[in-house]
Design an enzyme around this catalytic site. Structure first.
Site, PDB file in Angstrom:
ATOM      1  N   LYS A  89      16.826   4.042   0.351  1.00 24.34           N
ATOM      2  CA  LYS A  89      18.244   3.405   1.622  1.00 24.34           C
ATOM      3  C   LYS A  89      19.275   2.493   1.494  1.00 24.34           C
ATOM      4  O   LYS A  89      19.022   1.843   1.550  1.00 24.34           O
ATOM      5  CB  LYS A  89      17.473   3.131   2.389  1.00 24.34           C
ATOM      6  CG  LYS A  89      17.323   3.278   4.144  1.00 24.34           C
ATOM      7  CD  LYS A  89      16.350   2.523   5.050  1.00 24.34           C
ATOM      8  CE  LYS A  89      15.139   2.785   5.541  1.00 24.34           C
ATOM      9  NZ  LYS A  89      14.570   2.178   6.039  1.00 24.34           N
TER      10      LYS A  89
ATOM     11  N   ASP B  36       4.450   3.412   6.151  1.00 21.18           N
ATOM     12  CA  ASP B  36       3.973   2.874   7.864  1.00 21.18           C
ATOM     13  C   ASP B  36       4.833   2.612   8.265  1.00 21.18           C
ATOM     14  O   ASP B  36       5.757   1.591   8.454  1.00 21.18           O
ATOM     15  CB  ASP B  36       2.461   1.475   6.714  1.00 21.18           C
ATOM     16  CG  ASP B  36       2.901   0.893   7.222  1.00 21.18           C
ATOM     17  OD1 ASP B  36       4.126   0.722   6.353  1.00 21.18           O
ATOM     18  OD2 ASP B  36       2.443  -0.086   8.052  1.00 21.18           O
TER      19      ASP B  36
ATOM     20  N   ARG C 226       0.686   7.139   7.286  1.00 10.81           N
ATOM     21  CA  ARG C 226       0.466   6.407   6.321  1.00 10.81           C
ATOM     22  C   ARG C 226       0.480   7.993   5.620  1.00 10.81           C
ATOM     23  O   ARG C 226       0.793   8.599   4.716  1.00 10.81           O
ATOM     24  CB  ARG C 226       0.024   5.449   5.497  1.00 10.81           C
ATOM     25  CG  ARG C 226       0.339   3.985   5.330  1.00 10.81           C
ATOM     26  CD  ARG C 226      -0.679   3.031   4.615  1.00 10.81           C
ATOM     27  NE  ARG C 226      -0.819   2.517   5.226  1.00 10.81           N
ATOM     28  CZ  ARG C 226       0.357   1.559   5.063  1.00 10.81           C
ATOM     29  NH1 ARG C 226       1.563   1.214   3.571  1.00 10.81           N
ATOM     30  NH2 ARG C 226       0.617  -0.018   4.952  1.00 10.81           N
TER      31      ARG C 226
ATOM     32  N   LYS D  89       0.563  -0.953  -0.480  1.00 10.88           N
ATOM     33  CA  LYS D  89      -0.167  -0.061   0.191  1.00 10.88           C
ATOM     34  C   LYS D  89       1.305   1.360  -0.627  1.00 10.88           C
ATOM     35  O   LYS D  89       0.007   2.563  -0.265  1.00 10.88           O
ATOM     36  CB  LYS D  89      -0.702  -0.053   1.129  1.00 10.88           C
ATOM     37  CG  LYS D  89      -2.074  -1.158   1.076  1.00 10.88           C
ATOM     38  CD  LYS D  89      -2.392  -1.359   2.789  1.00 10.88           C
ATOM     39  CE  LYS D  89      -3.491  -2.275   3.087  1.00 10.88           C
ATOM     40  NZ  LYS D  89      -3.452  -2.774   4.256  1.00 10.88           N
ATOM     41  N   GLY D  90       2.085   1.393   0.183  1.00 11.32           N
ATOM     42  CA  GLY D  90       2.995   1.729   0.769  1.00 11.32           C
ATOM     43  C   GLY D  90       3.125   2.841  -0.287  1.00 11.32           C
ATOM     44  O   GLY D  90       3.233   4.986   0.135  1.00 11.32           O
TER      45      GLY D  90
ATOM     46  N   GLU E 225       7.648   2.061  -6.315  1.00 12.38           N
ATOM     47  CA  GLU E 225       7.808   1.603  -5.106  1.00 12.38           C
ATOM     48  C   GLU E 225       7.623   3.094  -4.095  1.00 12.38           C
ATOM     49  O   GLU E 225       8.028   3.810  -4.668  1.00 12.38           O
ATOM     50  CB  GLU E 225       8.635   1.395  -5.336  1.00 12.38           C
ATOM     51  CG  GLU E 225       9.009  -0.523  -4.871  1.00 12.38           C
ATOM     52  CD  GLU E 225       8.347  -0.783  -3.126  1.00 12.38           C
ATOM     53  OE1 GLU E 225       7.041  -0.071  -3.092  1.00 12.38           O
ATOM     54  OE2 GLU E 225       8.289  -2.509  -3.254  1.00 12.38           O
ATOM     55  N   ASP E 226       7.359   3.180  -2.758  1.00  9.63           N
ATOM     56  CA  ASP E 226       7.480   3.773  -1.818  1.00  9.63           C
ATOM     57  C   ASP E 226       9.597   3.930  -1.911  1.00  9.63           C
ATOM     58  O   ASP E 226       9.645   4.602  -1.697  1.00  9.63           O
ATOM     59  CB  ASP E 226       6.975   3.610  -0.429  1.00  9.63           C
ATOM     60  CG  ASP E 226       7.021   2.355   0.026  1.00  9.63           C
ATOM     61  OD1 ASP E 226       8.000   1.664  -0.752  1.00  9.63           O
ATOM     62  OD2 ASP E 226       6.488   2.657   0.717  1.00  9.63           O
TER      63      ASP E 226
ATOM     64  N   PHE F 163      14.678   3.943  10.262  1.00 12.10           N
ATOM     65  CA  PHE F 163      12.922   3.682   9.495  1.00 12.10           C
ATOM     66  C   PHE F 163      11.893   4.883   9.231  1.00 12.10           C
ATOM     67  O   PHE F 163      12.309   5.899  10.236  1.00 12.10           O
ATOM     68  CB  PHE F 163      12.069   2.478  10.975  1.00 12.10           C
ATOM     69  CG  PHE F 163      11.134   2.640  10.082  1.00 12.10           C
ATOM     70  CD1 PHE F 163      11.509   0.974   9.869  1.00 12.10           C
ATOM     71  CD2 PHE F 163      10.242   2.715  10.557  1.00 12.10           C
ATOM     72  CE1 PHE F 163       9.924  -0.027   8.985  1.00 12.10           C
ATOM     73  CE2 PHE F 163       8.956   2.542   9.960  1.00 12.10           C
ATOM     74  CZ  PHE F 163       9.224   0.923   9.265  1.00 12.10           C
TER      75      PHE F 163
ATOM     76  N   ASP G 137      14.558  -0.267   0.033  1.00 15.78           N
ATOM     77  CA  ASP G 137      15.793  -1.054   1.641  1.00 15.78           C
ATOM     78  C   ASP G 137      16.560  -2.055   1.314  1.00 15.78           C
ATOM     79  O   ASP G 137      17.831  -1.772   0.304  1.00 15.78           O
ATOM     80  CB  ASP G 137      14.319  -1.247   2.697  1.00 15.78           C
ATOM     81  CG  ASP G 137      15.293  -1.137   3.790  1.00 15.78           C
ATOM     82  OD1 ASP G 137      16.365  -0.892   4.006  1.00 15.78           O
ATOM     83  OD2 ASP G 137      14.372  -2.157   4.524  1.00 15.78           O
TER      84      ASP G 137
HETATM   85  P1  IMP Z   1      13.211  -4.815   0.957  1.00 14.22           P
HETATM   86  O1  IMP Z   1      12.721  -5.670   0.973  1.00 14.22           O
HETATM   87  O2  IMP Z   1      13.767  -4.859   2.011  1.00 14.22           O
HETATM   88  O3  IMP Z   1      13.649  -3.295  -0.135  1.00 14.22           O
HETATM   89  O4  IMP Z   1      12.511  -3.826   1.771  1.00 14.22           O
HETATM   90  C1  IMP Z   1      10.547  -2.875   1.376  1.00 14.22           C
HETATM   91  C2  IMP Z   1       9.385  -2.452   1.937  1.00 14.22           C
HETATM   92  O5  IMP Z   1       9.964  -2.643   3.336  1.00 14.22           O
HETATM   93  C3  IMP Z   1       8.996  -1.591   1.344  1.00 14.22           C
HETATM   94  O6  IMP Z   1       7.977  -1.134   0.423  1.00 14.22           O
HETATM   95  C4  IMP Z   1       8.372  -0.851   2.846  1.00 14.22           C
HETATM   96  O7  IMP Z   1       6.914  -1.908   2.681  1.00 14.22           O
HETATM   97  C5  IMP Z   1       8.886  -1.390   3.598  1.00 14.22           C
HETATM   98  N1  IMP Z   1      10.101  -0.900   4.304  1.00 14.22           N
HETATM   99  C6  IMP Z   1      11.865  -1.039   3.943  1.00 14.22           C
HETATM  100  N2  IMP Z   1      12.354   0.575   4.997  1.00 14.22           N
HETATM  101  C7  IMP Z   1      11.152   1.115   5.588  1.00 14.22           C
HETATM  102  C8  IMP Z   1      11.113   2.052   6.500  1.00 14.22           C
HETATM  103  O8  IMP Z   1      11.994   2.926   6.873  1.00 14.22           O
HETATM  104  N3  IMP Z   1       9.588   2.773   6.504  1.00 14.22           N
HETATM  105  C9  IMP Z   1       8.679   1.844   6.191  1.00 14.22           C
HETATM  106  N4  IMP Z   1       8.389   0.730   5.917  1.00 14.22           N
HETATM  107  C10 IMP Z   1      10.028   0.308   4.982  1.00 14.22           C
HETATM  108 MG    MG Z   2       5.841  -1.147   0.808  1.00 10.00          MG
END
Ligand code: IMP
Ligand code: MG
Length: 178
Positions: free
Chosen positions: A130, A158, A164, A42-43, A98-99, A151, A102
Site C-alpha cells: 500500500k 483480517d 482470513r 498471523k496475516g 509479510e502480508d 483496507f 502499509d
Molecule cells: P504497517 O505497520 O502500517 O505497515 O502495518 C502493517 C500491518 O497492519 C500489517 O501486517 C497488517 O497486519 C495490518 N494492515 C495494514 N493494512 C491492512 C489492510 O488493508 N488489511 C488488513 N490488515 C492491514
Molecule cells: Mg500482519
C-alpha cells in the site's frame, strides 16, 4: 460503524499466478543457499503456505508474531513481538514474508530487530504494497501487488480476526448507517 465485504481487488487466479512468479524468483536467487522463510503471524500464513510450495529449492520455515497497537483499521506504529522465532538466524539467509506493507512501521521494526541477530542476509517479500500509505521508507525485495490506500481483507488479511480464509482479496467497506 458496520462493515461489509466490498469488491474483489485481486482474484484467486491472479494471486496464484503472482505467487508462482515470486516463488520462481526466490528459488533462482537463493539456489544453492540455506534459506529460512520467516512468516509474520498471523496475516502472512496463507501467503507463506502457497509461496513455499512455489519455491523449488530446499527451504526452512519459521514464524514470528508481532502486534501493532491501535485502532483496528490503522496501525499505530507501536510494535511488539508476541511470539518469537524458534531458531537462531545467525549467519543464515533470512527472507521475511509479510502480508502487507502499509505505513511501513511494523516491518521496519521487525527488520531492525532481526538485524541485531546477525543474519547472513535479510530480505523482504510482501504480497501487498500500500505504497501511498507509507510513512517510513521500505525496500520490498519481492513485491506482490501494489494496491490503493484502502483496507483489504482475505488471503490471510483480517478485520477483527475475520475474513482470513477468503481465497481472494477484497476491499472492506464501511456500511452506511440508517
Ligand atoms: P504497517 O505497520 O502500517 O505497515 O502495518 C502493517 C500491518 O497492519 C500489517 O501486517 C497488517 O497486519 C495490518 N494492515 C495494514 N493494512 C491492512 C489492510 O488493508 N488489511 C488488513 N490488515 C492491514
Ligand atoms: Mg500482519
Amino acid at each position: 460503524m458496520g462493515h461489509r465485504l466490498g469488491r474483489v481487488l485481486i482474484t484467486q487466479e491472479e494471486i496464484r499466478e503472482r505467487v508462482r512468479e515470486l516463488g520462481k524468483a526466490v528459488a533462482r536467487d537463493y539456489a544453492g543457499q540455506d534459506l529460512l522463510l520467516v512468516g509474520v503471524l498471523k496475516g502472512a500464513t496463507v501467503f507463506l503456505a502457497d509461496l513455499t510450495r512455489a519455491i523449488d529449492i530446499p527451504v526452512s520455515l519459521d514464524f514470528i508474531g508481532v502486534s501493532s497497537y491501535g485502532a483496528r483499521t490503522r496501525s499505530s506504529g507501536v510494535v511488539k513481538i508476541t511470539s518469537d522465532l524458534s531458531v537462531s538466524i545467525e549467519d543464515r539467509h533470512v527472507l521475511i514474508v509479510e502480508d502487507i506493507i502499509d505505513s511501513g512501521r511494523t516491518v521496519n521494526y521487525l527488520r531492525r530487530n532481526l538485524q541485531t541477530r546477525r543474519p547472513r542476509s535479510l530480505r523482504l517479500c510482501a504480497l501487498l504494497d500500500k505504497a501511498e500509505a507509507r510513512e517510513e521508507a521500505v525496500e520490498i525485495d519481492y513485491p506482490g501487488f501494489r494496491i490503493p490506500n484502502q483496507f483489504v481483507v482475505g488471503y490471510g488479511l483480517d478485520f477483527g480476526g475475520l475474513y482470513r480464509n477468503l481465497p481472494y482479496i477484497a476491499v472492506l467497506e464501511e456500511e452506511p448507517s440508517g
